[in-house]
Design a protein around this motif. Structure first.
Motif, mmCIF file in Angstrom:
data_model
loop_
_atom_site.group_PDB
_atom_site.id
_atom_site.type_symbol
_atom_site.label_atom_id
_atom_site.label_comp_id
_atom_site.label_asym_id
_atom_site.label_seq_id
_atom_site.Cartn_x
_atom_site.Cartn_y
_atom_site.Cartn_z
ATOM 1 N N HIS A 13 -12.934 -95.401 17.605
ATOM 2 C CA HIS A 13 -11.610 -95.482 18.108
ATOM 3 C C HIS A 13 -10.689 -95.925 17.135
ATOM 4 C CE1 HIS A 13 -8.219 -96.706 20.835
ATOM 5 N NE2 HIS A 13 -8.486 -97.616 20.442
ATOM 6 N N GLU A 14 -10.993 -97.143 16.507
ATOM 7 C CA GLU A 14 -10.131 -97.679 15.470
ATOM 8 C C GLU A 14 -10.556 -96.773 13.873
ATOM 9 O OE1 GLU A 14 -10.588 -101.127 18.310
ATOM 10 O OE2 GLU A 14 -11.717 -99.714 17.142
ATOM 11 N N PRO A 15 -9.459 -96.469 13.074
ATOM 12 C CA PRO A 15 -9.827 -95.953 11.926
ATOM 13 C C PRO A 15 -10.432 -96.834 10.904
ATOM 14 C CG PRO A 15 -7.429 -96.100 12.419
ATOM 15 C CD PRO A 15 -8.134 -96.647 13.577
ATOM 16 N N ASP A 16 -10.174 -98.260 11.101
ATOM 17 C CA ASP A 16 -10.556 -99.119 9.887
ATOM 18 C C ASP A 16 -11.979 -98.797 9.397
ATOM 19 O OD1 ASP A 16 -7.983 -99.783 10.533
ATOM 20 O OD2 ASP A 16 -8.370 -101.852 10.486
ATOM 21 N N ILE A 17 -12.838 -98.150 10.272
ATOM 22 C CA ILE A 17 -14.277 -98.145 9.825
ATOM 23 C C ILE A 17 -14.494 -97.106 8.866
ATOM 24 C CG2 ILE A 17 -14.965 -96.105 11.351
ATOM 25 C CD1 ILE A 17 -16.947 -99.234 10.975
ATOM 26 N N PHE A 18 -13.399 -96.380 8.706
ATOM 27 C CA PHE A 18 -13.556 -95.219 7.541
ATOM 28 C C PHE A 18 -14.005 -95.350 6.256
ATOM 29 C CE2 PHE A 18 -11.285 -91.697 5.038
ATOM 30 C CZ PHE A 18 -12.419 -90.499 5.302
ATOM 31 N N PRO A 19 -13.451 -96.628 5.428
ATOM 32 C CA PRO A 19 -13.958 -96.839 4.196
ATOM 33 C C PRO A 19 -15.431 -96.903 4.233
ATOM 34 C CG PRO A 19 -12.110 -98.045 4.722
ATOM 35 C CD PRO A 19 -12.255 -97.417 5.891
ATOM 36 N N LYS A 20 -16.137 -97.238 5.249
ATOM 37 C CA LYS A 20 -17.763 -97.502 5.307
ATOM 38 C C LYS A 20 -18.161 -96.225 5.648
ATOM 39 C CE LYS A 20 -16.961 -102.276 6.933
ATOM 40 N NZ LYS A 20 -17.402 -103.238 7.919
ATOM 41 N N VAL A 21 -17.635 -95.249 6.124
ATOM 42 C CA VAL A 21 -18.267 -93.983 6.584
ATOM 43 C C VAL A 21 -18.793 -93.293 5.529
ATOM 44 C CG1 VAL A 21 -17.947 -91.639 7.694
ATOM 45 C CG2 VAL A 21 -16.847 -93.839 8.456
ATOM 46 N N PRO A 22 -20.381 -92.807 5.321
ATOM 47 C CA PRO A 22 -20.844 -92.109 4.310
ATOM 48 C C PRO A 22 -20.192 -90.570 4.352
ATOM 49 C CG PRO A 22 -22.350 -92.448 6.074
ATOM 50 C CD PRO A 22 -21.157 -93.239 6.274
ATOM 51 N N SER A 23 -20.491 -90.042 3.046
ATOM 52 C CA SER A 23 -20.140 -88.805 2.704
ATOM 53 C C SER A 23 -20.850 -87.862 3.677
ATOM 54 C CB SER A 23 -20.002 -88.125 1.404
ATOM 55 O OG SER A 23 -21.460 -88.343 0.997
ATOM 56 N N ARG A 24 -22.264 -88.253 4.323
ATOM 57 C CA ARG A 24 -22.890 -87.108 5.155
ATOM 58 C C ARG A 24 -21.972 -86.669 6.530
ATOM 59 N NH1 ARG A 24 -27.512 -91.248 7.591
ATOM 60 N NH2 ARG A 24 -27.896 -89.186 8.629
ATOM 61 N N VAL A 25 -20.979 -87.712 6.764
ATOM 62 C CA VAL A 25 -20.107 -87.316 7.747
ATOM 63 C C VAL A 25 -19.030 -86.519 7.454
ATOM 64 C CG1 VAL A 25 -18.839 -88.187 9.699
ATOM 65 C CG2 VAL A 25 -20.770 -89.627 9.089
ATOM 66 N N ALA A 26 -19.202 -85.200 8.334
ATOM 67 C CA ALA A 26 -18.233 -84.247 7.934
ATOM 68 C C ALA A 26 -16.645 -84.691 8.344
ATOM 69 C CB ALA A 26 -18.354 -82.811 8.785
ATOM 70 N N LEU A 27 -16.505 -85.412 9.460
ATOM 71 C CA LEU A 27 -15.292 -85.680 9.985
ATOM 72 C C LEU A 27 -15.304 -86.775 10.943
ATOM 73 C CD1 LEU A 27 -12.235 -84.826 10.439
ATOM 74 C CD2 LEU A 27 -13.093 -83.263 12.528
ATOM 75 N N THR A 28 -14.314 -87.673 10.619
ATOM 76 C CA THR A 28 -14.021 -88.970 11.628
ATOM 77 C C THR A 28 -13.053 -88.721 12.255
ATOM 78 O OG1 THR A 28 -15.205 -90.148 9.982
ATOM 79 C CG2 THR A 28 -14.049 -91.494 11.699
ATOM 80 N N LEU A 29 -13.041 -88.892 13.790
ATOM 81 C CA LEU A 29 -11.668 -88.765 14.649
ATOM 82 C C LEU A 29 -11.616 -89.931 15.089
ATOM 83 C CD1 LEU A 29 -12.772 -85.273 16.312
ATOM 84 C CD2 LEU A 29 -10.898 -85.695 14.776
#
Length: 300
Positions: free
Chosen positions: A219-235
């Protein structure tokens, strides 16, 4: 030299302009406009031959007169016509606003959302307002909230730190959904000194058991810096694009990162994030430069 008459004309014209802008931001853009925003991308490591269309709805904030059950049904019909393979709901179904004539009950907005259709189903996560509006969940420090139950009761899958594998045309992909990052409010009433999230990024991604690409709902985009490259897309949703956006900039954004993740397609270190401007309003019923939108993402 400016005359009194010229000055009064200027004041009158300025007042009329501000009135018109205010009426647009308060009445027209939140209520009468609906955009379809499209993105097309092939993330690094995406499976060749896998073409996937995602239709995403975010931040409905059901209430009258701004987002009635009948308006939600109308939006869902338009979403169904967009040819998505899978439809995702990015949280904040509850109102979260005091400028309303009536709060739309969860049994009403969930029934409206049940009109959504997609070959690979309709899938949802919860938002901060879905937690904040549920006093029992706040007091207990855990869910499910009334939002979880309402969506599940109409057959919509709700993800709470969970990943599920799908296939399209013989190619696999994962859909992972985080629980909300701002779920539990701080305050003496709730016996908590700090805002507490219930998201578990590592635990959620640990459920992904092969190399098929992963789409993350947060829901919140603030998690994005922690998302690893194995994730193709964050919504993500949550920000509403700031609700007011001028020349590509939002002056006020509910994010620790300010305007960085306010809206649109953001690419960092070859990782992609798409932030929806959402559909409803939070705090105040105002939108300017960021009309309500349905997001369509074509992958591959």
């Amino acid at each position: 030299m400016i005359t009194r008459r010229d000055f009064m004309k200027f004041v009158g014209g300025s007042f009329a302009s501000f009135t018109a802008l205010g009426s647009y931001a308060f009445a027209f853009e939140p209520l009468a406009r609906l955009s379809v925003t499209r993105y097309a991308l092939t993330p690094p490591g995406w499976t060749p031959g896998l073409k996937l269309r995602i239709v995403a709805l975010a931040d409905i904030h059901a209430c009258e007169p701004w987002m009635s059950a009948s308006r939600i049904v109308s939006i869902c019909r338009q979403a169904n016509d967009l040819g998505g393979d899978i439809t995702v709901l990015l949280g904040d179904y509850a109102s979260g606003m005091n400028f309303v004539t009536r709060h739309v009950h969860s049994s009403e907005w969930s029934k409206a959302l049940a009109t959504l259709e997609a070959p690979l189903g309709v899938h949802a996560i919860m938002g901060n307002h879905d937690w904040w509006e549920d006093r029992t969940a706040q007091r207990n420090g855990r869910g499910p909230t009334f939002g979880h139950r309402a969506l599940q009761d109409v057959g919509i899958k709700v993800y709470s730190n969970e990943a599920v594998r799908f296939e399209k045309d013989g190619n696999g992909f994962w859909l992972a959904g985080l629980e909300d990052q701002r779920a539990l409010r701080a305050g003496k009433k709730w016996k908590r000194k700090h805002l507490k999230g219930l998201d578990d990024l590592d635990g959620t991604l640990a459920q992904v058991s092969d190399t098929a690409p992963t789409i993350l709902l947060a829901h919140e985009p603030d998690i994005f810096p922690k998302v690893p490259s194995r994730v193709a897309l964050t919504l993500s949703g949550h920000t509403h694009g700031g609700q007011v956006r001028l020349l590509g900039h939002s002056p006020m954004v509910p994010s620790s990162y300010g305007d960085r993740y306010a809206y649109g397609h953001i690419v960092e270190d070859d990782r992609s994030l798409i932030v929806s401007g959402g559909l409803g309003c939070s705090i105040a019923p105002i939108r300017f430069g960021v009309p309500p939108e349905i997001v369509v993402v074509d992958l591959g």
